[in-house]
Design a protein around this motif. Sequence first.
Motif, mmCIF file in Angstrom:
data_model
loop_
_atom_site.group_PDB
_atom_site.id
_atom_site.type_symbol
_atom_site.label_atom_id
_atom_site.label_comp_id
_atom_site.label_asym_id
_atom_site.label_seq_id
_atom_site.Cartn_x
_atom_site.Cartn_y
_atom_site.Cartn_z
ATOM 1 N N THR A 49 12.774 6.407 6.726
ATOM 2 C CA THR A 49 12.802 7.730 7.368
ATOM 3 C C THR A 49 14.246 8.075 7.703
ATOM 4 O OG1 THR A 49 10.592 7.457 8.318
ATOM 5 C CG2 THR A 49 12.050 8.994 9.433
ATOM 6 N N ASP B 292 5.415 -5.441 8.709
ATOM 7 C CA ASP B 292 5.617 -5.032 7.317
ATOM 8 C C ASP B 292 5.117 -6.156 6.421
ATOM 9 O OD1 ASP B 292 7.666 -2.615 6.088
ATOM 10 O OD2 ASP B 292 6.981 -4.196 4.701
ATOM 11 N N ASP C 264 0.830 -1.209 0.000
ATOM 12 C CA ASP C 264 0.000 0.000 0.000
ATOM 13 C C ASP C 264 0.862 1.255 0.000
ATOM 14 O OD1 ASP C 264 -2.888 -0.924 0.379
ATOM 15 O OD2 ASP C 264 -1.779 -2.110 1.845
HETATM 16 C C1 SAM Z 1 7.596 4.520 3.659
HETATM 17 S S1 SAM Z 1 8.103 2.925 4.256
HETATM 18 C C2 SAM Z 1 8.414 3.297 5.988
HETATM 19 C C3 SAM Z 1 9.418 2.370 6.642
HETATM 20 C C4 SAM Z 1 9.746 2.717 8.098
HETATM 21 N N1 SAM Z 1 8.567 2.820 8.926
HETATM 22 C C5 SAM Z 1 10.508 4.022 8.167
HETATM 23 O O1 SAM Z 1 9.882 5.027 8.506
HETATM 24 O O2 SAM Z 1 11.706 4.021 7.861
HETATM 25 C C6 SAM Z 1 6.534 2.043 4.286
HETATM 26 C C7 SAM Z 1 6.644 0.576 4.603
HETATM 27 O O3 SAM Z 1 5.331 0.040 4.670
HETATM 28 C C8 SAM Z 1 5.330 -1.270 4.159
HETATM 29 N N2 SAM Z 1 3.954 -1.599 3.758
HETATM 30 C C9 SAM Z 1 3.278 -1.171 2.671
HETATM 31 N N3 SAM Z 1 2.028 -1.650 2.682
HETATM 32 C C10 SAM Z 1 1.885 -2.358 3.839
HETATM 33 C C11 SAM Z 1 0.809 -3.073 4.434
HETATM 34 N N4 SAM Z 1 -0.420 -3.143 3.886
HETATM 35 N N5 SAM Z 1 1.032 -3.685 5.623
HETATM 36 C C12 SAM Z 1 2.264 -3.646 6.209
HETATM 37 N N6 SAM Z 1 3.306 -2.985 5.680
HETATM 38 C C13 SAM Z 1 3.128 -2.338 4.512
HETATM 39 C C14 SAM Z 1 6.349 -1.208 3.028
HETATM 40 O O4 SAM Z 1 6.879 -2.490 2.730
HETATM 41 C C15 SAM Z 1 7.405 -0.250 3.598
HETATM 42 O O5 SAM Z 1 8.442 -0.956 4.238
#
Ligand code: SAM
Length: 265
Positions: A41, A88, A35
């Motif tokens: 970050t 994740d 999604d």
């Molecule tokens: C923008 S990254 C943020 C990573 C971390 N929280 C950070 O701030 O460094 C978004 C993360 O959400 C995960 N993700 C996307 N859709 C998801 C879902 N439906 N459920 C769980 N994780 C998801 C992606 O794989 C990715 O690692």
Amino acid sequence: MSALSVRSFASFTLPVGLLASLVVGPAQAQPPRLDVPYVPTPEPVVAHMLQLAEIGPDDYVIDLGSGDGRIAISAVQDYGARAAYGIDLDPERISEAQENAEREGVADKVTFEQGDLFQKDISEADVLTMYLLSTVNMRLRPVILDTLKPGTRVVSHAFNLGDWEPDQSDVINGSSVFLWIVPAKVAGQWTLELDGRNHQVELDQRFQKVVGKVDGQPDVLSGQLKGNELRFTFDDRLYVGQLNGDRIEAVPADGAQQGWVARRS
Ligand SMILES: C[S@@+](CC[C@H](N)C(=O)[O-])C[C@H]1O[C@@H](n2cnc3c(N)ncnc32)[C@H](O)[C@@H]1O
């Protein structure tokens, strides 16, 4: 072997998957349909998010979409959280996060799980962190408001929660960071006992903002919730109270009225 005999052999003796792998090679694992794409970050922003949440030793931190685990790991390692959890959808991110937690020596307090953040029960969080997208935040908003304990701190990198205004926001190295404190629910009818008199109060609530009718006079009370604490003005006086079940009781605060109580009616 004729074409007919190959077909007969395949259809009666081989499972379909194995047959497919013999014919076109091993099946490729489908990448998960994310999604939100993976973008980590930056470390100074992680630090600011965790400082804004005022993490302490009693806190259980949940990071939704935990990527390489940096927020959950730092919450425990640098800010002394009791424990942290990251979820994740991408199994590669989970392996990476687990390796990082091992390497940093916090694997006993930080757990990572592969799964869909929308399926996760987040009600135990004291602090919820997110770096997702506006649309995803908005899908989570009712879950945050209805399942998290009043007082839970929610911190988001870059994306807000629509018309639920943050309790605080900052810009760090060009990135926005938002903090919300989950408000208790106080809307409804109350009897306010004040200076030996009872007043009938009707509270309306929009997120953390509260306005109230007192003895039929609209909008004469206005205030704000911070978790279970309600701070309001009425008749040019300041009131600070703590919600406890069906009562709001005065708590000591500079310049605030004492000796009052409100009961749900
Ligand atoms: C923008 S990254 C943020 C990573 C971390 N929280 C950070 O701030 O460094 C978004 C993360 O959400 C995960 N993700 C996307 N859709 C998801 C879902 N439906 N459920 C769980 N994780 C998801 C992606 O794989 C990715 O690692």
